[in-house]
Design an enzyme around this catalytic site. Structure first.
Site, PDB file in Angstrom:
ATOM      1  N   HIS A  11      13.200 -14.936   0.456  1.00 45.37           N
ATOM      2  CA  HIS A  11      13.295 -15.130   1.909  1.00 45.37           C
ATOM      3  C   HIS A  11      13.564 -16.616   2.128  1.00 45.37           C
ATOM      4  CE1 HIS A  11      11.811 -11.094   2.650  1.00 45.37           C
ATOM      5  NE2 HIS A  11      10.826 -11.313   1.810  1.00 45.37           N
ATOM      6  N   ASP A  62       9.667  -9.049  -9.434  1.00 52.28           N
ATOM      7  CA  ASP A  62       9.666  -8.669  -8.020  1.00 52.28           C
ATOM      8  C   ASP A  62      10.330  -9.788  -7.203  1.00 52.28           C
ATOM      9  OD1 ASP A  62       9.392  -7.267  -5.696  1.00 52.28           O
ATOM     10  OD2 ASP A  62       7.207  -7.372  -5.612  1.00 52.28           O
ATOM     11  N   LYS A  78      12.680   4.515  -6.320  1.00 51.91           N
ATOM     12  CA  LYS A  78      11.629   3.599  -5.891  1.00 51.91           C
ATOM     13  C   LYS A  78      10.949   4.228  -4.685  1.00 51.91           C
ATOM     14  CE  LYS A  78       9.183  -0.157  -5.110  1.00 51.91           C
ATOM     15  NZ  LYS A  78       9.651  -1.499  -4.849  1.00 51.91           N
ATOM     16  N   HIS A 112       3.840  -3.850  -9.630  1.00 45.54           N
ATOM     17  CA  HIS A 112       3.021  -5.009  -9.244  1.00 45.54           C
ATOM     18  C   HIS A 112       1.528  -4.742  -9.035  1.00 45.54           C
ATOM     19  CE1 HIS A 112       4.273  -3.188  -5.471  1.00 45.54           C
ATOM     20  NE2 HIS A 112       5.411  -3.837  -5.406  1.00 45.54           N
ATOM     21  N   HIS A 139      12.711  -5.156 -11.770  1.00 52.18           N
ATOM     22  CA  HIS A 139      12.260  -5.139 -10.371  1.00 52.18           C
ATOM     23  C   HIS A 139      12.736  -6.407  -9.656  1.00 52.18           C
ATOM     24  CE1 HIS A 139       8.665  -4.139  -7.495  1.00 52.18           C
ATOM     25  NE2 HIS A 139       9.687  -4.660  -6.835  1.00 52.18           N
TER      26      HIS A 139
END
Ligand code: DOR
Ligand code: ZN
Length: 410
Positions: free
Chosen positions: A277, A273, A132, A207, A54
């Site tokens: 950013h 995950d 997904k 998650h 992921h």
């Protein structure tokens, strides 16, 4: 050509001094003696390399945040030889054409082997490792049409936060507590209930943020993924927008309870995950995009749980390598004949995690100050990619075609 690696390999739950016979990148045999061929002795403790199913490497489309070159390089430094990349690119991966374009862009630029997910498209995209499904909007604003899910044998990974529930809780998103309240556990539970009525094979709940969600998911026969951040961080920590993720970091007691559930060996897989950013984007809480990087710290942090006595090494290896490989159906994640010779070399020495030492593009971590066990070396299909903590190869990661994924002999 036959090659031998000699060292202390983690086989069937313990370290054994062995010769590993490797042919065409695969483990052919494991023995106490060498045969004809070259021998390379590896110092340290050797585990199956990590498999992270992921990650969001943002490529193509948002290369300023990450691309496959930087993301996969960072994965190698974190002991991971293989990743599966999510389809919420700027141009969503919802058709064969877009999938092919993405594959073409990435090919030749990955240090790790890599698989790619598709969004539900009403048909199976050739090459995709699985689907997904976004039940609620997160970064990228995608919401999946559940009628377009194909119920094949491949994995269906669910972002389980239900949109109609999220809509009820819209509040001023000013801090981690507010963010948690705006996307409560109830929305995850509601999503899992809905998924249970879809009668699908091979579901993975991504998650999970709490023991309750994990237990209910298990009761429906789903597999459960957790992230290092939901295990180790909570909304009461002073993380500001760096801790803003979807689903949110929960309260301290919920986090501790999730860790407790993990220690009972009831979770199937830990994925990063990895959702990078830039720091500039994270400046203002309300407008900051959700997500944090983590591909390089996943294995180091989970090996720390072993070192601290919270889980045993056998289970750590299952969470990091064996189970994720099995979930996406690839012959990796185990030191055994027929499996890829993907190995990670560690010494179990801990050290503080520092953003300046990490290799992904955005260069920040919410785990600053935590300790990790970083690998010294990594071998991908019999090739030494990292030696003494330096990558020594050009990108030679291969695409893992979802169609071929389920055999040990391809
Ligand atoms: O926090 C998140 N970030 N959750 C997601 O579902 C998506 C991810 C991203 O792509 O940034
Ligand atoms: Zn994600």
């Amino acid at each position: 050509m036959t090659e031998y690696f000699r060292g202390k390999f983690f086989i069937d739950g313990e370290f054994k001094d062995r010769y590993l016979e490797v042919e065409n990148g695969k483990i052919k045999n494991i023995g106490v003696e060498r045969g004809n061929g070259t021998v390379r002795t590896l110092e340290g403790f050797i585990l199956p390399a990590g498999v992270d199913i992921h990650v969001h490497f943002r490529d193509p489309g948002e290369e300023r945040k990450e691309d496959f070159y930087s993301g996969s390089k960072s994965a190698i430094y974190g002991g991971t030889s293989t990743v599966a990349d999510m389809p919420n690119n700027i141009k969503p991966i919802n058709s064969q054409e877009v999938f092919n374009e993405k594959l073409k862009t990435i090919t030749g630029r990955s240090f790790t082997d890599f698989a790619l997910y598709q969004l539900p498209a009403g048909y199976e995209i050739d090459g995709a490792i699985g689907q997904k499904v976004f039940m609620g909007k997160s970064t990228g604003g995608i919401i999946s049409d559940l009628t377009k899910i194909i119920n094949n044998e491949k994995i269906k990974v669910f972002h389980a936060e239900n949109q109609s529930c999220l809509d009820k809780y819209k509040i001023d998103d000013k801090d981690l507590k507010a963010h948690d309240n705006s996307r409560p556990l109830e929305c995850e539970l509601e999503a899992v209930e809905i998924i249970s009525r879809l009668s699908l094979n091979n579901v993975l709940i991504a998650h999970a943020t709490s023991r309750t969600l994990a237990e209910i998911s298990k009761s429906f026969g789903f597999r459960v993924e957790v992230t290092p951040h939901h295990l180790l961080l909570n909304r009461d920590m002073k993380l500001g927008s760096l801790g803003k993720v979807n689903p949110p970091l929960r309260k301290n007691i919920i986090q501790e309870d999730l860790m407790n559930y993990l220690s009972k060996e009831l979770i199937d897989v830990v994925s990063s995950d990895h959702a990078p950013h830039t720091l500039e984007e994270k400046e203002v809480f309300d407008s900051a995009p959700s997500g944090m990087p983590g591909v390089e710290t996943r294995l180091p942090l989970i090996l720390m749980l072993f070192k601290r006595g919270i889980i045993n090494l056998n289970y750590a290896v299952k969470l990091l390598s064996t189970n994720p490989a099995e979930i996406i159906g690839i012959p990796k994640g185990r030191i055994a004949p027929g499996y890829d010779a993907d190995l990670v070399i560690v010494d179990f020495e801990e050290e503080p995690i520092k953003s300046e030492n990490l290799h992904y593009k955005c260069r920040w971590t919410a785990f600053e100050g935590f300790n990790g066990i970083f690998p010294n070396g990594l071998i991908l299909r019999g090739e030494e990619i990292m030696i003494e903590r330096e990558i020594v190869e050009q990108p030679r990661g291969e695409f893992i075609d979802g169609k071929r994924g389920r055999s040990k002999n391809n």
